[in-house]
Design a protein around this motif. Structure first.
Motif, PDB file in Angstrom:
ATOM      1  N   ASP A   1     -16.758 -40.543  21.489  1.00  0.00           N
ATOM      2  CA  ASP A   1     -17.351 -41.041  22.735  1.00  0.00           C
ATOM      3  C   ASP A   1     -18.347 -40.007  23.263  1.00  0.00           C
ATOM      4  O   ASP A   1     -18.208 -38.805  23.020  1.00  0.00           O
ATOM      5  CB  ASP A   1     -16.263 -41.345  23.764  1.00  0.00           C
ATOM      6  N   GLN A   2     -19.368 -40.476  23.940  1.00  0.00           N
ATOM      7  CA  GLN A   2     -20.469 -39.609  24.376  1.00  0.00           C
ATOM      8  C   GLN A   2     -20.013 -38.482  25.299  1.00  0.00           C
ATOM      9  O   GLN A   2     -20.517 -37.361  25.204  1.00  0.00           O
ATOM     10  CB  GLN A   2     -21.574 -40.445  25.037  1.00  0.00           C
TER      11      GLN A   2
ATOM     12  N   SER B   1     -17.076 -36.870  25.309  1.00  0.00           N
ATOM     13  CA  SER B   1     -16.433 -35.834  24.484  1.00  0.00           C
ATOM     14  C   SER B   1     -17.463 -35.062  23.676  1.00  0.00           C
ATOM     15  O   SER B   1     -17.387 -33.832  23.553  1.00  0.00           O
ATOM     16  CB  SER B   1     -15.408 -36.467  23.536  1.00  0.00           C
ATOM     17  N   LEU B   2     -18.427 -35.779  23.113  1.00  0.00           N
ATOM     18  CA  LEU B   2     -19.459 -35.125  22.318  1.00  0.00           C
ATOM     19  C   LEU B   2     -20.292 -34.173  23.162  1.00  0.00           C
ATOM     20  O   LEU B   2     -20.595 -33.053  22.736  1.00  0.00           O
ATOM     21  CB  LEU B   2     -20.359 -36.171  21.658  1.00  0.00           C
ATOM     22  N   THR B   3     -20.650 -34.593  24.377  1.00  0.00           N
ATOM     23  CA  THR B   3     -21.459 -33.746  25.250  1.00  0.00           C
ATOM     24  C   THR B   3     -20.668 -32.514  25.687  1.00  0.00           C
ATOM     25  O   THR B   3     -21.207 -31.397  25.692  1.00  0.00           O
ATOM     26  CB  THR B   3     -21.959 -34.544  26.468  1.00  0.00           C
ATOM     27  N   ARG B   4     -19.386 -32.695  26.028  1.00  0.00           N
ATOM     28  CA  ARG B   4     -18.562 -31.538  26.411  1.00  0.00           C
ATOM     29  C   ARG B   4     -18.473 -30.528  25.277  1.00  0.00           C
ATOM     30  O   ARG B   4     -18.533 -29.324  25.502  1.00  0.00           O
ATOM     31  CB  ARG B   4     -17.141 -31.982  26.799  1.00  0.00           C
TER      32      ARG B   4
ATOM     33  N   SER C   1     -27.526 -40.286  17.972  1.00  0.00           N
ATOM     34  CA  SER C   1     -26.858 -40.027  16.695  1.00  0.00           C
ATOM     35  C   SER C   1     -26.167 -38.666  16.751  1.00  0.00           C
ATOM     36  O   SER C   1     -26.570 -37.795  17.534  1.00  0.00           O
ATOM     37  CB  SER C   1     -27.914 -40.018  15.591  1.00  0.00           C
ATOM     38  N   LEU C   2     -25.173 -38.461  15.904  1.00  0.00           N
ATOM     39  CA  LEU C   2     -24.564 -37.134  15.785  1.00  0.00           C
ATOM     40  C   LEU C   2     -25.582 -36.128  15.255  1.00  0.00           C
ATOM     41  O   LEU C   2     -25.459 -34.930  15.505  1.00  0.00           O
ATOM     42  CB  LEU C   2     -23.343 -37.184  14.859  1.00  0.00           C
TER      43      LEU C   2
END
Length: 186
Positions: free
Chosen positions: A48-49, A51-54, A128-129
């Motif tokens: 999820d965005q 979690s990825l940003t954190r 994208s990742l």
């Protein structure tokens, strides 16, 4: 991929060895790879965005990127590549995978297709990742986004295992397509 290679994967993942890649083989493959990922003390974020940003920072934030060396067999469009930028949070892990692959499956590094690329996922607007430097693509010509793995795409299962041992998700193993794509997420 031929029936003998499918049978070898089926044998390794503990399902019926019949050369038919169906729901039982898919489930067994995913379970096997998940166990490898879990045994790696998986530290990667969810997809999820938030979690990825954190964990990785904002998509496109190049201040989070570090330069890593690539094994000598790495090529992009036939041209030797010696370095690439990757998110610092997954750099050491990716280096370990690439070093292992250089010893066992150098052919996939001969078709390197990149890590950092500030772009949305195909067909959408969600980053994208690759936009966080936390994904890598290898051997795109024979493992494209719409190619079903393992029936059409030919990514070696051992490559997926090498990434899974570091906790990386293999798109081919979990989505059944886009076998060129590996990402540092749960």
């Amino acid at each position: 991929m031929n029936a003998d290679r499918i049978k070898a994967i089926q044998s390794k993942v503990g399902t019926t060895v019949d050369g038919f890649w169906g729901p039982k083989s898919i489930f067994a493959c995913q379970l096997y790879l998940q166990r490898l990922m879990d045994s790696s003390s998986n530290r990667w974020p969810g997809t999820d965005q938030a979690s990825l940003t954190r964990f990785y920072g904002a998509a496109g934030d190049e201040s989070r990127l570090v330069m890593i060396g690539l094994p000598g067999c790495t090529r992009y469009d036939g041209v030797p590549v010696t370095r690439t930028r990757v998110n610092g949070r997954c750099a050491e892990s990716l280096e370990r995978v690439l070093d292992a692959l250089a010893r066992t499956h150098a052919e996939v590094l001969g078709e390197f297709a990149g890590v950092f690329n500030h772009r949305p996922m195909r067909g959408g607007t969600t980053p994208s990742l690759h936009a966080r430097g936390a994904a890598i693509d290898l051997a795109p010509d024979t493992n494209g986004n719409r190619m079903h793995w393992p029936l059409a795409a030919d990514m070696a299962f051992e490559v997926m295992e090498a990434f899974a041992r570091e906790g990386w998700l293999s798109a081919g193993g979990f989505w059944g397509r886009d076998a060129m794509h590996f990402q540092a997420t749960r």
